[in-house]
Motif scaffolding. Structure first.
Motif, mmCIF file in Angstrom:
data_model
loop_
_atom_site.group_PDB
_atom_site.id
_atom_site.type_symbol
_atom_site.label_atom_id
_atom_site.label_comp_id
_atom_site.label_asym_id
_atom_site.label_seq_id
_atom_site.Cartn_x
_atom_site.Cartn_y
_atom_site.Cartn_z
ATOM 1 N N ILE A 295 12.140 13.684 17.382
ATOM 2 C CA ILE A 295 13.231 13.860 18.346
ATOM 3 C C ILE A 295 13.327 15.326 18.775
ATOM 4 C CG2 ILE A 295 15.746 13.812 18.583
ATOM 5 C CD1 ILE A 295 14.713 11.069 18.736
ATOM 6 N N ASP B 218 7.005 6.896 17.552
ATOM 7 C CA ASP B 218 8.158 6.081 17.932
ATOM 8 C C ASP B 218 9.248 6.956 18.544
ATOM 9 O OD1 ASP B 218 9.372 3.503 18.038
ATOM 10 O OD2 ASP B 218 10.751 4.179 16.470
ATOM 11 N N ALA B 219 9.463 8.129 17.954
ATOM 12 C CA ALA B 219 10.552 8.976 18.426
ATOM 13 C C ALA B 219 10.184 9.751 19.688
ATOM 14 C CB ALA B 219 10.968 9.948 17.327
ATOM 15 N N VAL B 220 8.917 10.130 19.839
ATOM 16 C CA VAL B 220 8.555 11.009 20.954
ATOM 17 C C VAL B 220 8.189 10.225 22.223
ATOM 18 C CG1 VAL B 220 7.053 12.874 21.727
ATOM 19 C CG2 VAL B 220 7.764 12.783 19.359
ATOM 20 N N THR B 221 7.371 9.206 22.088
ATOM 21 C CA THR B 221 6.878 8.544 23.305
ATOM 22 C C THR B 221 6.959 7.023 23.283
ATOM 23 O OG1 THR B 221 4.671 8.421 22.391
ATOM 24 C CG2 THR B 221 5.173 10.354 23.709
#
Lengths: 443, 317
Positions: free
Chosen positions: B145, B256-259
């Motif tokens: 994140i 999962d958090a970035v893209t």
């Protein structure tokens, strides 16, 4: 995973046995509501629990819709499913044909409750019922509407957003060129729902064959031959011209709108609660735009979730479930839920009650969803979307649209590929569920 | 991880049999009862969390079943055939390959530079080390994140800097940017892991050798490259294997958090695809087939590394 859940469930089961004998029947309801919506859901459950002394509903937040679905699958496989579970609209076929559920209308009637299922508003009733019988209890039904920043539109010399995409495009370009805001609009995180699926319904475009899947499992996607292709091209053009932005991971489109950075955005009517709480801007909302050569536009379709009843519980627990479902269907409950969250009232009576009380005079934007959903006569393009493995086909489509945004593919090519991939996924579902009719076993 | 450390030291032991000669083998007497009992907890854990799930994955990979398991069809190798025929899956393999190699080079390279630099510092060395180790304490999702925010084209401060330099940075739209971003985030998260092993490795380099080289007129960089680096061989080899495993299996939360694997599948690495197809798409057969294939890739990769890379490593310090 199943094993672990079974173990934990067994542990809790054992603890329950040594606990004091309970006079109230306790049933579990797993749901996916968080934030403001989660608080409201807990209030709803509390209202029910206080309203009588026989049953206790325990609401358990299990994360987002995907996580709830996974949780209930693991629990079912471990033979410890909750009595009730909230599942998103996209999971309809998966649940209907799972053999793991009890259709709610059967249950409610068998337990002697008289819910008038014919009174549910049309798009809601038709979506959640199979062969005229309600399979799940409509709970949080929503539809996308068009939110806008009043000040930005006034500064640019417009009263409000135009009704058609063509006029709206001019407005957004004017707003951008006058430097009133950084971006005319922001791409919704669930654009496939609002800007492709609902777009098709409103503009009377077929999305799949066999009435968008309502008439059977042999359905195939056809949106590569409709206005959806030019819609994708339009979005790509807006992106290239900086009229539309993508919020990206870790940051929500809603934040770009409520902070006044982007002038408009398309989002569910259910974001009323959040926007009222967070927005510092002078906002309003209106109907989704339609193509100028489509007149009149049709109804939009619903999203959101419904309450499914799981198989494999004792009759006395089903008593509790039926009592709760009856409570949910009451106009009083519906009116309260509608006001507290922004979700659509599920029944005509609830809508009438809210109107009579003058609720929409104070909250005009809350009526848009109902009016948009019940506009015109629903036909087979606008009744809704009933595809097996719907989440999977949607993700494939989404990937193809992203390829257009990234400049890797032309819109037509991308939609052709999306349809091809989607149809393969549909065939897999058809193969698995060949000749299957939904479970109608009585509880 | 500890098992892998033990593995590498055991291997180094194999080449020096004189150490093993000193081990006593009859500590438990003749009865097999006690050793078995002592091994039991570990064996049970392996059984329940490794062998049974692996077997189930193997079984599931030849089945077509609905998520609730009420309707199951045996389909032979259809899941594998579909996978290998799908462009989506081939793209995922290519992305995983580039991501893992880039992440490996970047992580190990930065860790080496940092280890060299902090080894040179005398005053405040431990403070520097602590600071470098900090990212390891951050959960992968949080790290993701953080990076997603810093480089968000609309609001991220670092993205603004890039835009100011005339670079049209946008990981939401541009697949290359997205791949760079997740590679950076994943490497940043893992540098400290490599770093701590290298620091310890450097401590083991005999001071006398370094001093002798210094007397002979070798500068610090020459000493590092010609003396320290070869002696770090076993550590670097171990770290390369671990970095591959990290890239293959543990970067899931960052993706999962970035893209979320996007845009257009540009960062959809194999392990993330397994998750999405299994837990979001509920396509259990395909997901199981993918995890079987992924496991095989990892196995082949590790074997190749041991087969070809291991020969070049000098264990005899």
């Amino acid at each position: 995973m199943g094993r672990k859940v079974a173990f934990i469930a067994a542990l809790f089961g054992a603890l329950a046995l040594v606990g004091p004998a309970q006079a109230r029947v306790e049933v579990q309801w797993w749901h996916a509501m968080s934030g403001v919506l989660g608080d409201r859901l807990n209030e709803l459950v509390e209202k029910f629990n206080k309203s009588q002394d026989k049953y206790t509903i325990v609401a358990v937040a299990k994360g987002n819709y995907d996580e709830v679905t996974n949780g209930v699958i693991a629990a079912y496989r471990a033979k410890r499913p909750p009595e009730m579970v909230q599942i998103a609209e996209r999971g309809y076929m998966t649940m209907l044909l799972s053999g793991a559920i009890v259709p709610v209308q059967d249950l409610v009637e068998q337990k002697g409750y008289k819910i008038d299922f014919s009174d549910f508003i049309k798009p809601v009733a038709s979506f959640w019922s199979y062969k005229g019988r309600m399979s799940a209890m409509p709970f949080n039904s929503s539809t996308p509407i068009f939110w806008y920043n009043k000040d930005h539109f006034q500064k640019a010399g417009f009263d409000k957003p135009a009704d058609t995409w063509q006029e709206l495009e001019k407005q957004l370009y004017t707003i951008k060129s006058k430097g009133i805001s950084e971006c005319g609009t922001v791409l919704p995180g669930d654009f496939y729902w609002s800007l492709l699926e609902n777009y098709s319904a409103i503009n009377n475009q077929p999305y799949g064959t066999l009435a968008n899947g309502f008439d059977g499992l042999g359905t195939e996607f056809v949106y590569n031959k409709t206005k959806v292709v030019s819609q994708v091209a339009r979005l790509k053009k807006w992106l290239d011209d900086g009229v539309m932005q993508i919020a990206g991971q870790g940051f929500s489109p809603e934040q770009l709108f409520t902070s006044g950075r982007c002038s408009t955005f398309v989002n569910s009517t259910a974001s009323h609660g959040n926007i009222e709480r967070n927005a510092t801007i002078n906002w309003s909302a209106t109907f989704l735009p339609h193509e100028s050569d489509i007149n009149p536009p049709l109804n939009s379709t619903i999203g959101g979730g419904a309450i499914w009843v799981m198989k494999g519980h004792t009759p006395e627990r089903y008593e509790a479930v039926a009592a709760f479902l009856d409570f949910v269907a009451q106009p009083e409950t519906q009116v309260w839920w509608h006001g507290a969250t922004g979700y659509v009232p599920a029944t005509n009576r609830a809508y009438a009650v809210a109107r009579e009380r003058g609720y929409y005079k104070d909250h005009p934007t809350r009526e848009i969803a109902v009016l948009q959903l019940s506009r015109g006569t629903p036909n087979e393009n606008s009744r809704g979307f009933r595809f097996g493995n719907f989440v999977q086909t949607m993700l494939a489509q989404r990937q193809e649209v992203e390829a257009v945004f990234a400049g890797q593919k032309q819109p037509q090519q991308a939609m052709d590929d999306a349809v091809k991939r989607g149809n393969e996924i549909l065939r897999q579902f058809e193969k698995l569920n060949a000749g299957k009719t939904p479970e109608t076993e009585r509880p | 991880m500890p098992a892998a450390v033990a593995g590498s030291s055991r291997r180094s032991g194999r080449r020096r049999p004189r150490e093993e000669a000193g081990l006593k083998r009859a500590n438990f007497g003749d009865s097999p009862g006690l050793p078995t009992l002592l091994l039991l907890p570990q064996l049970l854990i392996l059984l329940f969390f490794f062998f049974i799930p692996s077997l189930r994955a193997l079984m599931q990979s030849v089945l077509l079943s609905d998520p609730f398991g009420t309707n199951v069809q045996f389909v032979w190798f259809d899941n594998f055939k579909t996978l290998l025929a799908s462009g989506d899956y081939r793209q995922s393999i290519a992305v995983t390959f580039w991501f893992t190699v880039a992440q490996n080079v970047l992580t190990l390279g930065s860790a080496l530079v940092l280890a060299f630099a902090t080894d040179r510092i005398v005053r405040g060395r431990s403070a520097y080390r602590t600071i470098i180790l900090l990212p390891y304490a951050i959960a992968p999702a949080i790290a993701g994140i953080l990076w997603a925010f810093l480089f968000n084209p609309a609001v991220g401060p670092l993205a603004q800097v890039l835009h100011g330099l005339g670079i049209a940075w946008d990981p939401n739209l541009n697949p290359t940017d997205a791949l760079i971003l997740v590679t950076l985030a994943a490497s940043w998260k893992h540098i400290c892991y490599d770093y701590i092993f290298l620091v310890v490795g450097l401590l083991a380099v005999p001071v006398s050798l370094m001093e002798a080289a210094a007397v002979d007129g070798a500068g610090p960089i020459r000493r590092f490259v010609s003396i320290a680096l070869p002696m770090l061989g076993p550590t670097i080899f171990f770290l390369t294997v671990m970095n591959f495993i990290y890239g293959f299996f543990e970067t899931f939360a960052i993706i999962d958090a970035v893209t979320k694997g996007g845009p257009a599948g540009a960062t959809n690495i194999l392990v993330y695809k397994v998750f999405v197809d299994g837990f979001v798409n509920l396509d259990l057969g395909s997901s199981a087939a993918q995890s079987v294939l992924l496991m095989s890739f990892a196995l082949i990769c590790t074997l190749l590394q041991f087969r070809y890379f291991d020969r070049k490593v000098n264990y005899g310090v």
